[in-house]
Design a protein around this motif. Structure first.
Motif, PDB file in Angstrom:
ATOM      1  N   PRO D 269      15.738  29.248  47.182  1.00  7.81           N
ATOM      2  CA  PRO D 269      17.086  28.848  46.736  1.00  7.81           C
ATOM      3  C   PRO D 269      17.073  27.806  45.614  1.00  7.81           C
ATOM      4  O   PRO D 269      16.380  26.802  45.681  1.00  7.81           O
ATOM      5  CB  PRO D 269      17.706  28.295  48.017  1.00  7.81           C
ATOM      6  CG  PRO D 269      17.035  29.059  49.102  1.00  7.81           C
ATOM      7  CD  PRO D 269      15.624  29.272  48.635  1.00  7.81           C
ATOM      8  N   LEU D 270      17.864  28.097  44.575  1.00  8.97           N
ATOM      9  CA  LEU D 270      17.936  27.249  43.398  1.00  8.97           C
ATOM     10  C   LEU D 270      19.388  27.026  42.998  1.00  8.97           C
ATOM     11  O   LEU D 270      19.822  25.905  42.789  1.00  8.97           O
ATOM     12  CB  LEU D 270      17.155  27.922  42.251  1.00  8.97           C
ATOM     13  CG  LEU D 270      17.236  27.283  40.872  1.00  8.97           C
ATOM     14  CD1 LEU D 270      16.511  25.945  40.870  1.00  8.97           C
ATOM     15  CD2 LEU D 270      16.597  28.196  39.814  1.00  8.97           C
ATOM     16  N   VAL D 271      20.142  28.107  42.890  1.00 12.02           N
ATOM     17  CA  VAL D 271      21.529  28.028  42.446  1.00 12.02           C
ATOM     18  C   VAL D 271      22.429  28.270  43.662  1.00 12.02           C
ATOM     19  O   VAL D 271      22.341  29.321  44.276  1.00 12.02           O
ATOM     20  CB  VAL D 271      21.808  29.106  41.373  1.00 12.02           C
ATOM     21  CG1 VAL D 271      23.250  29.040  40.912  1.00 12.02           C
ATOM     22  CG2 VAL D 271      20.859  28.931  40.204  1.00 12.02           C
ATOM     23  N   PRO D 272      23.271  27.306  44.022  1.00 16.44           N
ATOM     24  CA  PRO D 272      24.048  27.485  45.248  1.00 16.44           C
ATOM     25  C   PRO D 272      25.185  28.494  45.115  1.00 16.44           C
ATOM     26  O   PRO D 272      25.354  29.355  45.965  1.00 16.44           O
ATOM     27  CB  PRO D 272      24.605  26.078  45.519  1.00 16.44           C
ATOM     28  CG  PRO D 272      24.602  25.391  44.202  1.00 16.44           C
ATOM     29  CD  PRO D 272      23.489  26.001  43.396  1.00 16.44           C
ATOM     30  N   GLY D 273      25.981  28.369  44.060  1.00 14.45           N
ATOM     31  CA  GLY D 273      27.121  29.266  43.915  1.00 14.45           C
ATOM     32  C   GLY D 273      27.025  30.024  42.608  1.00 14.45           C
ATOM     33  O   GLY D 273      25.954  30.429  42.187  1.00 14.45           O
ATOM     34  N   VAL D 274      28.170  30.216  41.983  1.00 10.97           N
ATOM     35  CA  VAL D 274      28.216  30.897  40.694  1.00 10.97           C
ATOM     36  C   VAL D 274      28.525  29.845  39.632  1.00 10.97           C
ATOM     37  O   VAL D 274      29.428  29.037  39.816  1.00 10.97           O
ATOM     38  CB  VAL D 274      29.319  31.974  40.676  1.00 10.97           C
ATOM     39  CG1 VAL D 274      29.339  32.703  39.342  1.00 10.97           C
ATOM     40  CG2 VAL D 274      29.127  32.953  41.823  1.00 10.97           C
ATOM     41  N   VAL D 275      27.777  29.850  38.543  1.00 16.54           N
ATOM     42  CA  VAL D 275      28.050  28.926  37.452  1.00 16.54           C
ATOM     43  C   VAL D 275      28.322  29.732  36.191  1.00 16.54           C
ATOM     44  O   VAL D 275      27.574  30.651  35.860  1.00 16.54           O
ATOM     45  CB  VAL D 275      26.866  27.962  37.210  1.00 16.54           C
ATOM     46  CG1 VAL D 275      27.171  27.026  36.040  1.00 16.54           C
ATOM     47  CG2 VAL D 275      26.559  27.161  38.457  1.00 16.54           C
ATOM     48  N   THR D 276      29.405  29.392  35.533  1.00 16.67           N
ATOM     49  CA  THR D 276      29.792  30.074  34.300  1.00 16.67           C
ATOM     50  C   THR D 276      29.750  29.084  33.155  1.00 16.67           C
ATOM     51  O   THR D 276      30.324  28.001  33.244  1.00 16.67           O
ATOM     52  CB  THR D 276      31.225  30.631  34.432  1.00 16.67           C
ATOM     53  OG1 THR D 276      31.253  31.521  35.533  1.00 16.67           O
ATOM     54  CG2 THR D 276      31.627  31.385  33.193  1.00 16.67           C
ATOM     55  N   PHE D 277      29.051  29.463  32.090  1.00 15.43           N
ATOM     56  CA  PHE D 277      28.793  28.572  30.955  1.00 15.43           C
ATOM     57  C   PHE D 277      29.730  28.974  29.830  1.00 15.43           C
ATOM     58  O   PHE D 277      29.515  29.990  29.172  1.00 15.43           O
ATOM     59  CB  PHE D 277      27.330  28.755  30.566  1.00 15.43           C
ATOM     60  CG  PHE D 277      26.853  27.955  29.381  1.00 15.43           C
ATOM     61  CD1 PHE D 277      27.331  26.681  29.112  1.00 15.43           C
ATOM     62  CD2 PHE D 277      25.885  28.486  28.541  1.00 15.43           C
ATOM     63  CE1 PHE D 277      26.857  25.960  28.025  1.00 15.43           C
ATOM     64  CE2 PHE D 277      25.397  27.763  27.469  1.00 15.43           C
ATOM     65  CZ  PHE D 277      25.887  26.505  27.203  1.00 15.43           C
ATOM     66  N   GLY D 278      30.778  28.178  29.641  1.00 15.12           N
ATOM     67  CA  GLY D 278      31.810  28.576  28.691  1.00 15.12           C
ATOM     68  C   GLY D 278      31.380  28.507  27.245  1.00 15.12           C
ATOM     69  O   GLY D 278      31.875  29.260  26.411  1.00 15.12           O
ATOM     70  N   ALA D 279      30.445  27.626  26.903  1.00 15.32           N
ATOM     71  CA  ALA D 279      30.064  27.475  25.499  1.00 15.32           C
ATOM     72  C   ALA D 279      29.124  28.595  25.063  1.00 15.32           C
ATOM     73  O   ALA D 279      28.980  28.856  23.875  1.00 15.32           O
ATOM     74  CB  ALA D 279      29.412  26.121  25.270  1.00 15.32           C
ATOM     75  N   GLY D 280      28.457  29.222  26.017  1.00 17.62           N
ATOM     76  CA  GLY D 280      27.671  30.412  25.706  1.00 17.62           C
ATOM     77  C   GLY D 280      28.301  31.541  26.488  1.00 17.62           C
ATOM     78  O   GLY D 280      29.312  31.354  27.144  1.00 17.62           O
ATOM     79  N   PHE D 282      27.516  33.358  29.463  1.00 19.31           N
ATOM     80  CA  PHE D 282      26.499  33.360  30.512  1.00 19.31           C
ATOM     81  C   PHE D 282      27.124  32.990  31.839  1.00 19.31           C
ATOM     82  O   PHE D 282      27.972  32.100  31.907  1.00 19.31           O
ATOM     83  CB  PHE D 282      25.414  32.331  30.167  1.00 19.31           C
ATOM     84  CG  PHE D 282      24.260  32.296  31.146  1.00 19.31           C
ATOM     85  CD1 PHE D 282      23.313  33.304  31.159  1.00 19.31           C
ATOM     86  CD2 PHE D 282      24.121  31.246  32.040  1.00 19.31           C
ATOM     87  CE1 PHE D 282      22.249  33.266  32.050  1.00 19.31           C
ATOM     88  CE2 PHE D 282      23.061  31.202  32.935  1.00 19.31           C
ATOM     89  CZ  PHE D 282      22.121  32.218  32.925  1.00 19.31           C
ATOM     90  N   TYR D 283      26.706  33.675  32.877  1.00 20.25           N
ATOM     91  CA  TYR D 283      27.063  33.263  34.223  1.00 20.25           C
ATOM     92  C   TYR D 283      25.894  33.620  35.125  1.00 20.25           C
ATOM     93  O   TYR D 283      25.140  34.537  34.845  1.00 20.25           O
ATOM     94  CB  TYR D 283      28.352  33.941  34.694  1.00 20.25           C
ATOM     95  CG  TYR D 283      28.345  35.426  34.508  1.00 20.25           C
ATOM     96  CD1 TYR D 283      28.823  35.991  33.337  1.00 20.25           C
ATOM     97  CD2 TYR D 283      27.827  36.263  35.485  1.00 20.25           C
ATOM     98  CE1 TYR D 283      28.787  37.352  33.141  1.00 20.25           C
ATOM     99  CE2 TYR D 283      27.786  37.627  35.297  1.00 20.25           C
ATOM    100  CZ  TYR D 283      28.279  38.166  34.117  1.00 20.25           C
ATOM    101  OH  TYR D 283      28.217  39.520  33.930  1.00 20.25           O
ATOM    102  N   VAL D 284      25.743  32.852  36.180  1.00 15.99           N
ATOM    103  CA  VAL D 284      24.565  33.056  37.027  1.00 15.99           C
ATOM    104  C   VAL D 284      24.902  32.752  38.482  1.00 15.99           C
ATOM    105  O   VAL D 284      25.716  31.874  38.774  1.00 15.99           O
ATOM    106  CB  VAL D 284      23.389  32.164  36.540  1.00 15.99           C
ATOM    107  CG1 VAL D 284      23.735  30.688  36.627  1.00 15.99           C
ATOM    108  CG2 VAL D 284      22.097  32.453  37.317  1.00 15.99           C
ATOM    109  N   SER D 285      24.287  33.501  39.355  1.00 20.23           N
ATOM    110  CA  SER D 285      24.345  33.198  40.784  1.00 20.23           C
ATOM    111  C   SER D 285      22.995  33.614  41.354  1.00 20.23           C
ATOM    112  O   SER D 285      22.136  34.112  40.627  1.00 20.23           O
ATOM    113  CB  SER D 285      25.485  33.964  41.466  1.00 20.23           C
ATOM    114  OG  SER D 285      25.231  35.349  41.419  1.00 20.23           O
TER     115      SER D 285
END
Lengths: 203, 986, 92, 418
Positions: D269-280, D282-285
């Motif tokens: 486990p590294l990323v807990p939820g969903v992160v969305t990068f508005g300046a690029g 990109f989103y990751v979960s």
């Protein structure tokens, strides 16, 4: 390569001197040109033949309507689009604009772009290998030759360049506000070969 | 040490030290981590994904499903590295992963005991009671148990390179076929790139004891590589995996430049991402052995027959004391003989076929290798494999062995051929899938096409390359193809040993068992994609290269379909996993995207400016002075100084488009809602342009510099978009118009001075130009020189609402102009200001800006509807007349002030009528922009609210629950300062 | 994907911006059915699975709008011309 | 008969060698006629059938699927669920979807691994902060949860992001804690199983090749398994809508575009939820199996090829490295392309018509997966009542004619920019 650039503010031009590999002769030499007048020349509708004739008459230049450099000793026309050229000459911007106005009259739209770009010559034994990391255009001598020009996207930055000779050397016109970022990309690409940044480069 | 005493392509003169799980070991240059581990008697290397079962090394290539380790440490920690392709270097440190507390004793191996419960689909059927426990309990447990290695915790310190390459023929794979292909094409003069994922060219030749032209085959490899290296038109890329085929003959490839070194040398990237454009490509990626499924087929010591041969012959590493070979094909027999010759003790060859070819039986007899025909391995034993139980016509027998080398046949490496959706085709004669439709320009040769014979690989590589380059106009020499002798290989399809004992694994990494396939069949997950998704078959890091064919063949047996009709799942890019950092290259950290400084950036920095991102630009946000405690204090000072004296700001980031030609005026009339053809020379006008859907696209002032010469300004954000739009209008909509455009955004530095003293300052920098109110009135434009001879354009325009001028000079003169203006303005207390103060003044003035031009507002919404000409057509006119645009209840642009003057306003607050609850139904609009007005001494705002213009004076709620705000505000006229514009005209 | 720019030669699609189907023509704004015609022009698309003629802008190159013949199922490109219709692209 | 999943059934099967399971759904053969045919066996189509049966008692329903269920975008998304929309036409709909997600597993007796670990949208400027405040307030007003985090708040939630060397510094974020992910395939299977249990016929390998029309009314479909008549025909074939409506000479405000998604090798486990990068872009979960699931923008040109090109791969990896420079040595395992129905305003269409007997559910852009429950629920309502429910009242097809677009991004009628 971050080790070169980590202390350089991203808004600053790469300072003169050696960057990247320091031993031996530099693989790439970057030479900024500060006294080149630059203008865009756009032919009016249907006026390309007229412009071509005028270029021959006024400058002795056989103007190609293609991504090519048409030049004489003191003026160069670089095709950047249909009926469209970047014109460079080693003289004052006003003087170039006056010459062009005289030659083409109302057959073309002229705009002074002398301050719009960082003009940069790139050459050296590793220039090919370095540009292969930056330029998405095939620069193999069988494909891209002296006198060929291209407008393209380098490290996400739009710019124009053309080949000066078969040593080879290339001249780049980099939009002024992108010059610091371009030089950072260049320094990274040339790090393994060593980059010599010549002269003061003020965009 | 299990290093064989002689042979191998390792350099025994270069010993290398390395460690595994902290234990010091020795290997040689030329080893992989896997071969070195085997040579150090390490057989337990990893734990499986689901049941945490002990696992060893299965393969000798990039398809490895078991031997995944964490390589290096700290910020360079690389999880899930395949030991089979990690090139050994001095000081290498590797650790096992997915185990706790140790590889030898892993608590979570108890999962294996739950195996009967944890069948396919288990997770979908449980953990639902009670619902609240999923995120709190079940999921964290599952997540912790799952996953493999650990990511590093600090930024990757290494650098990555990107490089473009162009060629006539890209040869993918440098084995027998690939080398012959590169030679043939290279000799023709074509530009060739030969890429191989291995650190040494040669492919299987490196691991086989074969002869080419009656000499050891290795000699052929060395000769070929030497010739290719000498050809100027050939580029050799060892350690390079072509990972994806893309449109237009584009390929992605990853070169591991320095992964075989302790650290990348100075100025050397760790890896290089190649973007190769190839007119033709030839896939010579070979084939891999696939396992046979039987109970206990995952114990450390069970490996592919190809791997046994490779470790013995290429690396001189003996994987174990005695080996049994279990196969359904003759290729595995050759592997056994080669291994035996290298020094491995082959206890027996067990072949499921009742009768093996006599020639092989003869070879076995000659070597004294025992053969069990019609035999099957039905069980294994030992935590690390110690024996195998073989069933044959004569009954069951237990044979002591530390290695069980298995081969269920070969699977061609067809991955890249299906990146365009081409479906591999089943060939019953080789019991394998061969390429179907390939990407345009791609051919396949050798084992990747199911031609396993060395002789045919050599011939096919030459022939395919010759044809490929001939299509491009090169004349390929009729190169004599070297001769090799090998026998036709036969294979009898065989997938699964029925009735074998213990869990039988199909996908080794994901622990998918034969039983899971049965469950999937029972429950209806029979289509290959459903099978894959339900059981996770083929979703491990090898992407099913070692498991898919077997798994779907087993499903075919259950459904009664033939294997070909069952089909296979498609391979997607990348061919093998690719490091994210390598693809990102130089574009990371501050270099993620270019930073564009304004022409006065250095000057502003010297003035102590704080900068702010505006798209790619950096602009001065404000200029704090010593003693100022927060940004608002600074901004208030800047605004006050400008409104009472004079201020200065760089506005060079606005887009500037030079528009010339006889039809320039007519053209502008069609792109702006208002009219420009009637604008007198020497004057500027504010213009609004729409998208064709009637929504506002952009605004700005456009000046007429000459009879057929205009200069348009755009907002900073929309500069490129507007230019593209204008080119669209000219080239696509109205090519008949004679108009010439050029962007001059980069040519001009533009500095705005504003405030009652602006003219007094301007007068001191112009070269004798009359800038009096009469000569240069509001919205007037003058051209001349400043600073003793610098070409300049002076626009009397204002965003702040004060008497203002924008002075444009060639970009390199920007700093000089700023300094001259500061000097000239010193007596008036000239103050540099940033985008914050500019924002305050434009809000005080009630001008729309980016927050209002948000792509959802019409000109009418913004109070600009009256600008629209009714006498002409323009882009967006027709659709801006749609019913919704004219609705009564539509929002309109107004100002807001707090009812209680001490209240702070916030942009993003929604408007509600008093007495109504905060629901979507009661939502009347939202605040777009706010500022503290030093002039008025309270916060002010701009916003859009239903029927706003009719409701001036009404009080509503500004509702901002995300920041805890809910305050009464009064709707007012948007211009808070000088609504009549008197200050502009003085 | 690589697009054959009639001026610059074959270039990566990265250099271009995409607009979409080149078939819709801006209607006559003075026609009595202009409201409907503009709705169709701006919003409705054939969206074919197969051959399409579409508009791309070579923003990082010659800044010409070009019409590309492409297949949306395979991405195969049959050719490209200047959108202005003239051979030289300068609308002459 | 489908067995119910329970602790008991699991244990019983563990003891009997997993031999007691039965097919999750019947592989039905098509009948000659149904009350309702739903074309498309993805999440939306199956959910529609389930809610038709469950909420409206309409059980004589067939779901027709060209291949096998879940083989389209239901199996090609990045599994994110959220209801963080801005505009009044959207937010109540997506929040209803979120509420349905929250009870879905118990409702259909299938663990879809609905995991509400949060969705965080990062902002990098004051203007973006205020735009997110506007959005967060819209969410609250529709009954959803939202929190506007400052930089410290983001550091607490996602300490692994690049705060120190960023080209676009992280100033804060909009967090929806109820957002998260769900196991996409399980959603399809759960709905299929539950719909089947209520009598719905799931007909696989049944491609619609034409429509049967009588007097201008759509009364059925031609398929590769023969003609099938129906009282009503609903389309739920994201990505392929235009291909079907073309058979009816209908043009829609839709283009098909490819969106590429990526998954890394499995990690602890590294990323807990969903992160969305508005300046690029990109989103990751991170999936429960440990893979980082990430993606970015569409490739930007019309495509039915289900595969993208390198510029987007580069863009995504660059943004990923800009946001999380510690992932440089992690490897991309697989990428795949899904075909999106990109609509002209970036919002979907769920409507009656445009022909009698025909019903449309399309134009999902990127938003299709998270909408699955509400899409099915509203489409079922619309099919049953011949009128949209209040929740999908804004998703009319004629909104482009009237000017009532629902344009969250404000980019206008250019599908590739939504």
């Amino acid at each position: 390569m971050s080790e070169i650039l980590s202390d350089l503010p991203v808004t600053d031009l790469l300072p003169p001197g050696r960057h990247g590999r320091a031993d031996g002769a530099p693989g790439v030499i970057a030479h900024p040109l500060s006294r080149l007048a630059v203008a865009t020349l756009v032919a009016c509708k249907g006026a390309v033949p007229r412009i071509t004739e005028a270029a021959l008459a006024a400058f002795g230049v056989a103007l190609a309507d293609a991504p090519k450099v048409s030049f004489t000793a003191d003026i160069a026309f670089i095709g950047t689009g249909p009926g469209r050229w970047l014109v460079t000459a080693s003289q004052a911007p006003e003087a170039l604009m006056a010459r062009l106005t005289d030659a083409f009259g109302d057959g073309a739209a002229l705009t002074d772009q002398s301050d719009a770009n960082l003009m940069l010559d790139l050459y050296g034994p590793a220039v090919g290998e370095t540009l292969a990391k930056l330029v998405p255009v095939d620069l193999d001598p069988s494909v891209f030759r002296p006198g060929d020009a291209a407008a393209t996207l380098v490290a996400l930055m739009p710019l124009t360049f053309w080949q000066l000779n078969d040593s080879p050397a290339y001249r780049f016109a980099i939009p002024r506000s992108f010059a610091p970022a371009f030089l950072r990309a260049l320094a990274s690409a040339a790090a393994s070969a060593g980059l010599e940044m010549a002269g003061p480069a003020r965009g | 040490m299990s290093r064989l005493s002689e042979g191998g392509l390792i350099d025994r003169s270069k010993p290398l030290a390395f460690s595994f799980d902290g234990k010091a070991m020795r290997g040689y240059a030329g080893d992989t981590l896997a071969s070195a581990l085997l040579a150090n008697d390490v057989r337990l290397v990893g734990r499986s994904f689901k049941y945490h079962r002990p696992r060893g090394i299965f393969s000798s290539g990039s398809e490895e499903p078991n031997a995944l380790v964490e390589l290096r440490d700290g910020a360079r920690r690389e999880p899930n590295s395949r030991a089979t392709v990690v090139e050994l270097y001095d000081g290498l440190s590797a650790a096992s992963q997915n185990r706790w507390p140790s590889l030898d004793f892993d608590i979570q191996s108890v999962n294996g005991l739950l195996g009967p419960l944890l069948g396919a689909g288990f997770y979908y059927k449980t953990f639902m009671w009670p619902a609240a426990l999923w995120e709190k309990l079940y999921e964290p447990l599952i997540r912790r148990a799952a996953g493999l290695g650990r990511a590093a915790e600090a930024p990757d310190p290494d650098s990555y390179d990107r490089s473009f390459a162009f060629c006539d023929l890209l040869v993918i794979g440098g084995g027998a076929a690939g080398l012959m292909a590169a030679l043939t094409a290279g000799r023709s003069g074509a530009r060739v790139i030969l890429a191989d994922e291995d650190f040494r060219f040669g492919g299987r030749i490196l691991a086989e004891r074969a002869e080419i032209d009656d000499a050891p085959s290795l000699a052929f490899v060395e000769r070929a590589v030497a010739e290719l290296a000498a050809l100027p038109n050939v580029r050799l890329l060892p350690r390079t995996t072509v990972f994806g085929a893309y449109d237009g003959g584009t390929f992605g490839a990853l070169e591991r430049v320095a992964d075989h070194l302790p650290l990348p040398p100075a100025f050397t990237p760790r890896q290089r991402y190649w973007k190769i454009v190839a007119k033709r490509s030839l896939l010579c990626a070979g084939a891999i052995d696939r396992p046979i499924v039987f109970g206990g087929n995952d114990r450390p010591g069970v490996m592919s027959a190809q791997a046994l041969r490779t470790y013995a012959v290429r690396y001189a590493a003996n994987p174990g004391k005695r080996a049994v070979v279990f196969a359904n094909n003759g290729y595995a027999w050759s592997a056994a003989f080669d291994a035996a010759e290298a020094g491995v003790d082959i206890a027996a060859i067990v072949d499921v076929r009742p009768e093996a070819p006599p020639i092989q039986l003869e070879r076995a007899k000659r070597r004294g290798v025992r053969v069990i025909q019609g035999g099957q391995v039905v069980a294994t034993s030992g935590r690390l494999l110690s024996s195998v139980t073989v069933r044959s016509a004569t009954g069951e027998e237990k044979i002591a062995a530390e290695v069980l080398a298995i081969s269920g046949g070969s699977s061609p490496n067809v991955g890249l051929t299906s990146h365009f959706g081409g479906k591999p085709v089943y060939r019953a004669d080789i019991a394998g899938f061969v390429p179907g439709a390939c990407p345009p320009g791609m051919r396949v040769a050798g084992a990747a096409r199911g031609d396993y014979s060395l002789a045919r690989c050599l011939a096919a590589g030459a022939a395919e390359a010759a044809e490929a380059v001939s299509e491009l106009g090169f004349s390929a020499y009729a190169t004599p193809v070297p001769q090799a002798r090998d026998n036709a290989i036969t294979v009898t399809p065989f997938w699964h040993v029925p009735g074998s004992r213990g869990p039988a694994f199909v996908d080794l990494q994901n622990d998918v068992t034969a039983k899971d396939i049965t469950i999937a069949h029972t429950e209806g997950f029979r289509a290959v994609e459903l099978l894959k998704r339900y059981t996770t078959l083929g979703m491990a890091t090898d992407q099913g290269r070692t498991s898919n064919v077997t798994g779907l063949a087993m499903m075919a047996v259950l459904t009664g379909q033939d294997v070909g009709a069952t089909g296979t799942t498609l391979f997607r890019p990348p061919y093998t996993p690719v490091a994210l950092g390598a693809i990102a290259g130089h574009h990371r950290g501050k270099d993620f995207r270019a930073t564009r400084p304004t022409p006065t950036h250095d000057w502003a920095r010297a003035q102590g400016a704080v900068f702010v991102e505006a798209g790619l630009w950096l602009r001065a946000q404000y200029f704090p002075r010593p003693g100022e405690t927060d940004w608002l204090e600074t901004v208030n000072r800047e605004v006050t100084a400008t409104r009472t004296g004079v201020g200065l700001i760089d506005v060079s980031t606005f887009g500037k488009i030079d528009i010339q030609g006889p039809d320039a005026g007519a053209f502008l009339d069609r792109v702006y809602i208002n009219t420009f053809s009637t604008l007198p020379v020497g004057r500027a006008r504010y213009g609004v342009m729409l998208r064709e859907d009637g929504i506002v696209m952009d605004d700005g002032t456009t000046s007429r510099l000459g009879e057929r010469h205009y200069l348009m300004t755009t907002t900073t954000a929309n500069a490129a978009k507007v230019y593209q739009h204008l080119e669209f209008c000219l080239q696509v909509l109205w090519p008949e118009l004679d108009v010439q455009m050029a962007s001059v955004s980069e040519q001009w530095a533009q500095i705005s001075i504003a405030g009652p003293q602006a003219r007094a300052v301007l007068e001191q920098v112009v070269d004798g130009l009359d800038v009096s109110n009469a000569a240069l009135p509001y919205m007037g434009v003058a051209q001349g020189t400043v600073l003793s001879g610098v070409a300049a354009r002076i626009f009397r325009v204002s965003f702040s609402g004060e008497l203002g001028y924008e002075i444009a000079v060639p970009a390199r003169q920007g700093r000089r102009l700023a300094e001259a203006l500061m000097a000239a303005g010193a007596p008036f207390g000239i103050t540099p200001y940033g985008t914050e103060a500019l924002g305050v003044m434009r809000i005080e003035k009630g001008h729309v800006s980016g927050n209002e031009l948000n792509g959802q507002t019409s000109a009418r919404d913004l109070g600009l509807g009256r600008m629209a000409s009714t006498k002409k057509d323009y882009v967006g006119r027709v659709l801006s007349q749609r019913p919704a645009f004219l609705e009564e209840g539509r929002v309109s642009f107004v100002g807001f002030k707090p009812v209680n003057p001490g209240d702070r306003l916030r942009a993003g607050a929604h408007f509600l009528p008093h007495g109504r609850s905060g629901t979507t139904a009661n939502d009347e609009g939202y605040m777009t922009s706010v500022a503290f007005s030093p002039l008025l001494g309270h916060w002010i705002g701009l916003g859009l609210i239903a029927r706003g213009t009719e409701r001036i004076g009404e009080s509503v709620r500004a509702y901002d629950p995300v920041r805890g705000g809910d305050i009464p505000v009064e709707i007012c006229h948007p211009a808070f300062v000088d609504p009549e514009g008197e200050r502009l005209r003085v | 994907m690589r697009l054959p720019c009639p001026y610059c030669g074959v270039r990566d699609a990265h250099e271009f911006s995409y607009l979409g189907d080149a078939a819709p023509r801006r209607p006559d704004p003075a026609a009595p059915d202009a409201a409907d015609a503009f709705h169709d022009y701006v919003y409705l698309r054939d969206n074919p699975a197969g051959a399409i003629r579409e508009l791309w802008y070579h923003g990082a190159g010659c800044r010409r709008w070009i019409v590309v013949d492409r297949d949306t199922r395979t991405h195969a490109i049959a050719g490209a011309t200047f959108a202005s219709g003239s051979a030289s692209g300068d609308a002459s | 008969m489908r067995s119910r999943y329970s602790v008991f059934s699991l244990l019983a099967n563990a003891l009997t060698g997993q031999k007691g399971w039965t097919p999750a759904w019947r592989d039905a053969a098509p009948k000659p006629a149904y009350d309702v045919i739903v074309v498309g066996g993805g999440g939306h189509g199956l959910a529609t059938a389930y809610y038709l049966a469950k909420e409206h008692g309409i059980r004589n329903v067939a779901v027709l699927e060209k291949g096998h269920i879940g083989s389209g975008n239901a199996g090609r998304n990045t599994t994110i669920i959220r209801s963080n929309y801005l505009l009044p036409g959207n937010e109540p709909f997506y929040e209803w979807s979120m509420k349905l997600w929250e009870g879905l597993e118990q409702d259909v007796n299938y663990n879809s691994m609905v995991s509400q670990r949060g969705v965080l949208n990062l902002y990098h400027s004051d203007a973006q902060r205020d735009a997110y405040a506007r959005r967060g307030n819209s969410m609250r007003m529709a009954g959803a949860d939202s929190e506007l985090l400052d930089e410290a708040g983001v550091r607490a939630y996602a300490p692994f992001l690049n705060f120190d060397d960023a080209r676009f510094p992280i100033k804060g974020g909009l967090l929806q804690r109820r957002g998260g992910t769900a196991r996409h395939d399980a959603v399809v299977w759960g709905y299929a199983r539950a719909a089947d249990k209520l009598g719905v016929d799931i007909v696989q390998n049944c491609e619609v090749t034409g429509f049967i029309r009588e007097n201008g009314v759509v009364v059925g479909v031609e398929t590769t398994r023969g003609p099938i008549r129906a009282g009503k025909v609903g389309l739920a074939v994201a990505g392929s809508t235009s291909r079907l409506t073309r058979l009816l000479d209908l043009r829609l405000p839709i283009e098909s575009h490819v969106l590429t998604a990526f998954v890394s090798e499995g990690l602890k486990p590294l990323v807990p939820g969903v992160v969305t990068f508005g300046a690029g872009h990109f989103y990751v979960s991170q999936s429960d199996k440990g893979g980082l699931v990430f993606g970015g923008d569409i490739d930007g040109y019309n495509s039915y090829a289900q595969r993208g090109n390198l510029p987007v791969v580069e863009d995504v990896c660059e943004a990923g490295m800009a946001l999380m420079p510690q992932i440089g040595r992690l490897r991309v395992l697989r990428s795949w392309g899904g075909i999106m129905d990109m609509s002209m305003d970036g919002s979907p269409i769920i409507d009656v018509g445009p022909l009698p007997g025909l019903y449309l559910n399309c134009g999902w852009n990127y938003g299709g997966f998270k909408a699955t429950p509400a899409s099915g629920w509203c489409f079922a309502w619309t099919l049953a009542k011949d009128a949209p429910h209040a929740l999908n009242a804004a998703y009319r097809l004629d909104r482009f004619r009237t000017g009532h677009m629902i344009d969250e991004k404000g980019v206008g009628a250019q599908p590739n920019l939504h």
